[in-house]
Design a protein around this motif. Structure first.
Motif, PDB file in Angstrom:
ATOM      1  N   HIS A  60      -4.077   2.215   9.178  1.00 13.36           N
ATOM      2  CA  HIS A  60      -4.127   0.818   9.589  1.00 13.36           C
ATOM      3  C   HIS A  60      -5.168  -0.012   8.851  1.00 13.36           C
ATOM      4  O   HIS A  60      -5.005  -1.223   8.711  1.00 13.36           O
ATOM      5  CB  HIS A  60      -4.380   0.718  11.099  1.00 13.36           C
ATOM      6  CG  HIS A  60      -5.647   1.353  11.557  1.00 13.36           C
ATOM      7  ND1 HIS A  60      -5.800   2.718  11.620  1.00 13.36           N
ATOM      8  CD2 HIS A  60      -6.820   0.815  11.974  1.00 13.36           C
ATOM      9  CE1 HIS A  60      -7.014   3.003  12.070  1.00 13.36           C
ATOM     10  NE2 HIS A  60      -7.651   1.871  12.283  1.00 13.36           N
ATOM     11  N   LEU A 119      -3.998  -1.170   5.545  1.00 14.77           N
ATOM     12  CA  LEU A 119      -2.636  -0.844   5.929  1.00 14.77           C
ATOM     13  C   LEU A 119      -1.956  -0.110   4.777  1.00 14.77           C
ATOM     14  O   LEU A 119      -1.888  -0.599   3.654  1.00 14.77           O
ATOM     15  CB  LEU A 119      -1.875  -2.129   6.261  1.00 14.77           C
ATOM     16  CG  LEU A 119      -0.532  -1.983   6.981  1.00 14.77           C
ATOM     17  CD1 LEU A 119      -0.715  -1.278   8.319  1.00 14.77           C
ATOM     18  CD2 LEU A 119       0.098  -3.359   7.200  1.00 14.77           C
ATOM     19  N   HIS A 150      -3.004  -0.254  16.358  1.00 17.35           N
ATOM     20  CA  HIS A 150      -2.204  -1.202  15.603  1.00 17.35           C
ATOM     21  C   HIS A 150      -2.294  -2.555  16.291  1.00 17.35           C
ATOM     22  O   HIS A 150      -2.647  -2.648  17.471  1.00 17.35           O
ATOM     23  CB  HIS A 150      -0.745  -0.758  15.496  1.00 17.35           C
ATOM     24  CG  HIS A 150      -0.078  -0.598  16.820  1.00 17.35           C
ATOM     25  ND1 HIS A 150       0.423  -1.654  17.529  1.00 17.35           N
ATOM     26  CD2 HIS A 150       0.159   0.496  17.578  1.00 17.35           C
ATOM     27  CE1 HIS A 150       0.949  -1.228  18.663  1.00 17.35           C
ATOM     28  NE2 HIS A 150       0.804   0.071  18.716  1.00 17.35           N
ATOM     29  N   GLN A 169       3.916   3.579   8.896  1.00 20.53           N
ATOM     30  CA  GLN A 169       2.477   3.311   8.772  1.00 20.53           C
ATOM     31  C   GLN A 169       1.688   4.614   8.728  1.00 20.53           C
ATOM     32  O   GLN A 169       1.637   5.349   9.703  1.00 20.53           O
ATOM     33  CB  GLN A 169       2.006   2.438   9.937  1.00 20.53           C
ATOM     34  CG  GLN A 169       0.521   2.123   9.913  1.00 20.53           C
ATOM     35  CD  GLN A 169       0.122   1.171  11.024  1.00 20.53           C
ATOM     36  OE1 GLN A 169       0.804   0.191  11.290  1.00 20.53           O
ATOM     37  NE2 GLN A 169      -0.988   1.468  11.682  1.00 20.53           N
ATOM     38  N   SER A 186       1.398   2.581   3.566  1.00 17.16           N
ATOM     39  CA  SER A 186       2.732   3.068   3.890  1.00 17.16           C
ATOM     40  C   SER A 186       3.165   4.108   2.859  1.00 17.16           C
ATOM     41  O   SER A 186       2.328   4.691   2.156  1.00 17.16           O
ATOM     42  CB  SER A 186       3.718   1.897   3.942  1.00 17.16           C
ATOM     43  OG  SER A 186       4.992   2.318   4.395  1.00 17.16           O
TER      44      SER A 186
END
Length: 283
Positions: free
Chosen positions: A158, A161, A215, A155, A163
């Motif tokens: 947040h 979100l 998170h 991650q 990646s």
């Protein structure tokens, strides 16, 4: 091509007035022993401590060409990303020497240290650091890469979100540590996704590399990573800037995945779910 440079062979003398336009390049200059020749940098170039005192001439969104020209540098270090791609061309048109860094893979780090060391007139230091990094990466790979795989959700942020995929060099670090990135096959290097995607993939470890350690994963107790308390935090500066401190971050990452590996039931080590072509194309 690993790195794009604008030098016939090498500079005739050590550059004495250097501008760095990326935090990772600023950090590398100091590591190579040429920090005292830096005359300006950009926002967020805050390591080592001495870098905080340098004048700022821009940030990721905007770099002041006028400020660069007024400082009369004999070398500008550019990160080929965003608006800096066109900036490099403008600097070359003004006969300003440019070094362009575009690291795509983890093994670019030792190569760049060697090349930048040569350009800065610090060949010996560059070669020494390059060999040190290669040795460290090789040792970590030998220790972890062939072990049982641990599925990982990495991650970066947040809200939304975000990646990383296999197109990011950060994925190289995950694989070096014996991890399997659940977003590896995404089209974008830094894909956006939903919590539902993570729930379906059910990773064995969640690595959060952001300053605000926020998170909501605890509200999903069905996740393996929550059940086993395999939610970890990495310093984003060390994790996302390709510098010598990357080694420290990688060692932490490998240690985190090793903890997850030891506590994970063997029948859950086989990897992550398969993705459909429609799902892949949505990222």
């Amino acid at each position: 091509m690993l790195l794009a440079t604008f030098f016939s062979t090498a500079l005739y003398a050590k550059p004495q007035r250097i501008i760095s336009l990326a935090p990772h390049l600023t950090e590398q200059v100091y590591a190579l022993g040429a920090g005292d020749r830096l005359i300006a940098t950009v926002d967020y170039a805050d390591y080592p401590e001495a870098a905080k005192a340098l004048p700022r001439i821009g940030n990721y969104q905007y770099i002041s060409l006028e400020s660069i020209i007024s400082l009369k540098p004999d070398l500008v270090l550019v990160w080929q990303q965003g608006n800096q791609q066109s900036l490099a061309q403008k600097l070359r048109a003004l006969n300003i020497q440019v070094f362009v860094s575009k690291p795509k893979r983890l093994d670019n780090l030792p190569k760049q240290l060697a090349e930048l060391g040569g350009i800065l007139g610090e060949q010996e230091t560059g070669q020494r650091l390059s060999q040190f990094v290669e040795q460290q990466l090789s040792e970590m790979a030998g220790q972890y890469q062939s072990k049982d795989k641990v599925s990982v959700f990495y991650q970066m942020w947040h809200t939304p979100l975000r990646s990383i995929s296999a197109k990011s060099w950060i994925d190289d670090g995950i694989r070096l540590c014996g991890g399997e990135n659940i977003m590896a096959e995404s089209v974008a290097p830094y894909p956006l996704l939903s919590e539902e995607w993570v729930l379906q993939a059910d990773p064995q470890a969640i690595i959060i590399a952001q300053w605000q350690f926020e998170h909501s994963w605890q509200q999903w107790p069905q996740l393996q990573a929550v059940q086993q308390q395999h939610i970890y935090h990495l310093d984003p500066d060390k994790a996302h800037r390709l510098t010598l401190r990357t080694l420290e971050s990688l060692k932490q990452l490998c240690s985190m995945l090793e903890k997850s590996r030891k506590k994970t039931h063997p029948d859950k080590l086989s990897g992550t779910r398969a993705y459909t072509s429609e799902e892949k194309s949505s990222y």
